[in-house]
Design an enzyme around this catalytic site. Structure first.
Site, PDB file in Angstrom:
ATOM      1  N   SER A   1       0.964  -1.134   0.000  1.00 33.43           N
ATOM      2  CA  SER A   1       0.040  -0.088   0.015  1.00 33.43           C
ATOM      3  C   SER A   1       0.778   1.181  -0.031  1.00 33.43           C
ATOM      4  CB  SER A   1      -0.820  -0.094   1.383  1.00 33.43           C
ATOM      5  OG  SER A   1      -1.691   1.323   1.150  1.00 33.43           O
ATOM      6  N   HIS A   2       0.300   2.552  -0.564  1.00 32.55           N
ATOM      7  CA  HIS A   2       1.003   3.523  -0.277  1.00 32.55           C
ATOM      8  C   HIS A   2       1.374   4.172   0.960  1.00 32.55           C
ATOM      9  CE1 HIS A   2       0.688   3.596  -4.795  1.00 32.55           C
ATOM     10  NE2 HIS A   2       1.317   4.629  -4.746  1.00 32.55           N
ATOM     11  N   SER A   3       0.286   3.470   1.881  1.00 25.28           N
ATOM     12  CA  SER A   3      -0.099   3.860   3.600  1.00 25.28           C
ATOM     13  C   SER A   3       0.771   2.809   4.301  1.00 25.28           C
ATOM     14  CB  SER A   3      -1.265   4.310   3.641  1.00 25.28           C
ATOM     15  OG  SER A   3      -1.553   4.542   5.062  1.00 25.28           O
TER      16      SER A   3
ATOM     17  N   ASP B   1      -2.847  -1.506  -3.724  1.00 26.35           N
ATOM     18  CA  ASP B   1      -3.759  -0.456  -3.606  1.00 26.35           C
ATOM     19  C   ASP B   1      -3.738   0.461  -4.883  1.00 26.35           C
ATOM     20  OD1 ASP B   1      -1.411   1.186  -3.061  1.00 26.35           O
ATOM     21  OD2 ASP B   1      -2.215   2.018  -1.189  1.00 26.35           O
TER      22      ASP B   1
ATOM     23  N   SER C   1       1.229   2.406  -8.899  1.00 27.94           N
ATOM     24  CA  SER C   1       2.884   2.469  -8.731  1.00 27.94           C
ATOM     25  C   SER C   1       3.289   1.177  -7.683  1.00 27.94           C
ATOM     26  CB  SER C   1       3.632   3.801  -8.161  1.00 27.94           C
ATOM     27  OG  SER C   1       3.040   4.133  -6.984  1.00 27.94           O
TER      28      SER C   1
END
Length: 124
Positions: free
Chosen positions: A11-13, A68, A71
């Protein structure tokens, strides 16, 4: 007993990655689940290094990966080019896909059944 398949969450988070990990670990305690979220310096995003570490640190030789945003997928595909692990990538919702997959691995479901089930929730 270790399962032959694992799950990797990207995930980006970092909070999202850890949260999804924690939810699915509850229903799949015998499945190797690893995750990466955010960049090395704690920002929102993904990086090749953190994705590679999440995949390579998974105890299984075959891993289902869930992500998600674009990228994150790109980094998974880049790791796939150099990894000796079998990386299985579906365009399924990160939480639902990872949860359903981990539950089925926990129950020793066949990979072709897992794939058929994931196709029903795949994002096109």
């Amino acid at each position: 007993m270790a399962k032959p398949y694992g799950v990797v969450i990207i995930s980006h988070s970092k909070d999202v990655a850890k949260g999804v990990h924690d939810i699915i670990k509850e229903i799949a305690p015998d499945v190797s689940i690893t995750h990466a979220g955010g960049t090395e310096d704690g920002r929102i995003g993904t990086s090749f290094d953190t994705v590679n570490e999440a995949i390579e640190s998974n105890e299984a030789d075959k891993v289902y990966t869930f992500y998600d945003l674009g990228s994150a997928k790109m980094n998974i595909e880049t790791v796939e080019e150099i990894s000796e692990k079998e990386i299985i990538l579906f365009n399924a919702p990160i939480l639902e896909g990872a949860y359903a997959t981990a539950a089925q691995i926990q129950m020793d479901e066949k990979p072709e059944v897992i794939a058929a089930n994931l196709k029903t929730i795949e994002i096109k």
